[in-house]
Design an enzyme around this catalytic site. Structure first.
Site, PDB file in Angstrom:
ATOM      1  N   PHE A  11      38.113  12.043  23.644  1.00  0.00           N
ATOM      2  CA  PHE A  11      39.367  11.316  23.810  1.00  0.00           C
ATOM      3  C   PHE A  11      39.349  10.472  25.078  1.00  0.00           C
ATOM      4  CE2 PHE A  11      40.925  14.642  20.971  1.00  0.00           C
ATOM      5  CZ  PHE A  11      41.835  13.966  20.171  1.00  0.00           C
ATOM      6  N   ASP A  12      39.774   9.223  24.948  1.00  0.00           N
ATOM      7  CA  ASP A  12      40.124   8.412  26.104  1.00  0.00           C
ATOM      8  C   ASP A  12      41.413   9.000  26.695  1.00  0.00           C
ATOM      9  OD1 ASP A  12      40.217   6.100  27.836  1.00  0.00           O
ATOM     10  OD2 ASP A  12      41.749   5.281  26.490  1.00  0.00           O
ATOM     11  N   LEU A  13      41.794   8.549  27.886  1.00  0.00           N
ATOM     12  CA  LEU A  13      43.011   9.055  28.528  1.00  0.00           C
ATOM     13  C   LEU A  13      44.127   8.015  28.539  1.00  0.00           C
ATOM     14  CD1 LEU A  13      44.394  11.380  30.047  1.00  0.00           C
ATOM     15  CD2 LEU A  13      43.402  10.462  32.173  1.00  0.00           C
ATOM     16  N   ASP A  14      43.957   6.930  29.295  1.00  0.00           N
ATOM     17  CA  ASP A  14      45.010   5.912  29.417  1.00  0.00           C
ATOM     18  C   ASP A  14      45.251   5.211  28.087  1.00  0.00           C
ATOM     19  OD1 ASP A  14      45.267   6.435  32.126  1.00  0.00           O
ATOM     20  OD2 ASP A  14      43.843   4.884  32.710  1.00  0.00           O
TER      21      ASP A  14
END
Length: 216
Positions: free
Chosen positions: A9-12
């Protein structure tokens, strides 16, 4: 549908809405560098890529000035910006449900790990993530492709079983460079039509749809 075991998963723009802190810290750095205030549509483009890339590309800075601006940004971010964010609806519930169904998950973000760890812990993501990977403050892992590669390595994962989930073309391009499939999750900061340009393996509207896609 192809079955996956490892989810990155990416965050932002994927797990959190982070623009308030990011925007304010960019404006702080630009003002300190003697640059005019940036428009909102330009700042939106800065969510996803590295700070160095954003300052050089969107504000026409030399490498030296981009490094100075990055230091100014991080100075402010460590005080205020790291706390100016909120989880995206359904993100935490999705992580919890995917873990209960046997998925192995990791964070693969372009945000420095020192900040990503604070945010992931604050919003309760960490307990569901086996690894949390982001760039070092020393410039290590300075591209999304390198972050993804390190996450795969730490997980000991087979690429065929990996899926990268993000909201921007950088996430999709980083996945392609590593030879893994990708999802563009349309909850974040992608520009109109961005999915047509970067061509992710899949496009999913929100976390409810993502969970259905992965588990049904």
């Amino acid at each position: 549908m192809k079955k996956y075991r490892y989810i990155l998963f990416d965050l932002d723009g994927t797990l959190i809405y982070s623009h308030p802190g990011i925007y304010s810290c960019f404006q702080h750095a630009l003002k300190a560098m003697g640059k005019p205030e940036a428009a909102q549509d330009v700042l939106r483009k800065c969510i996803g890529p590295s700070l160095m890339y954003s300052f050089a590309t969107f504000f026409d800075m030399t490498e030296e000035d981009a490094r100075k601006a990055t230091a100014l940004y991080r100075e402010q971010y460590s005080v205020t910006g790291v706390y100016e964010n909120a989880p995206i609806e359904g993100a935490l519930e999705c992580l919890k449900d995917l873990k209960s169904k046997g998925y192995v998950m990791a964070l693969a973000t372009s945000k420095p790990k020192i900040y990503a760890d604070i945010i992931a812990e604050r919003w309760g993501f960490s307990v569901y993530l086996q690894e949390q990977v982001g760039p070092g403050m020393d410039g290590s892992l300075d591209s999304k492709a390198e972050v993804i590669a390190e996450a795969i390595r730490l997980l000991g994962a087979n690429k065929e079983e990996c899926l990268m989930i993000g909201d921007r073309h950088h996430d999709i391009e980083g996945a392609k460079e590593n030879g893994i499939d990708s999802v563009l999750l349309k909850v974040g900061y992608a520009a109109e039509g961005e999915e047509m340009e970067c061509q992710p393996t899949y496009v999913v509207e929100d976390f409810a749809a993502l969970e259905t896609f992965l588990t049904k």
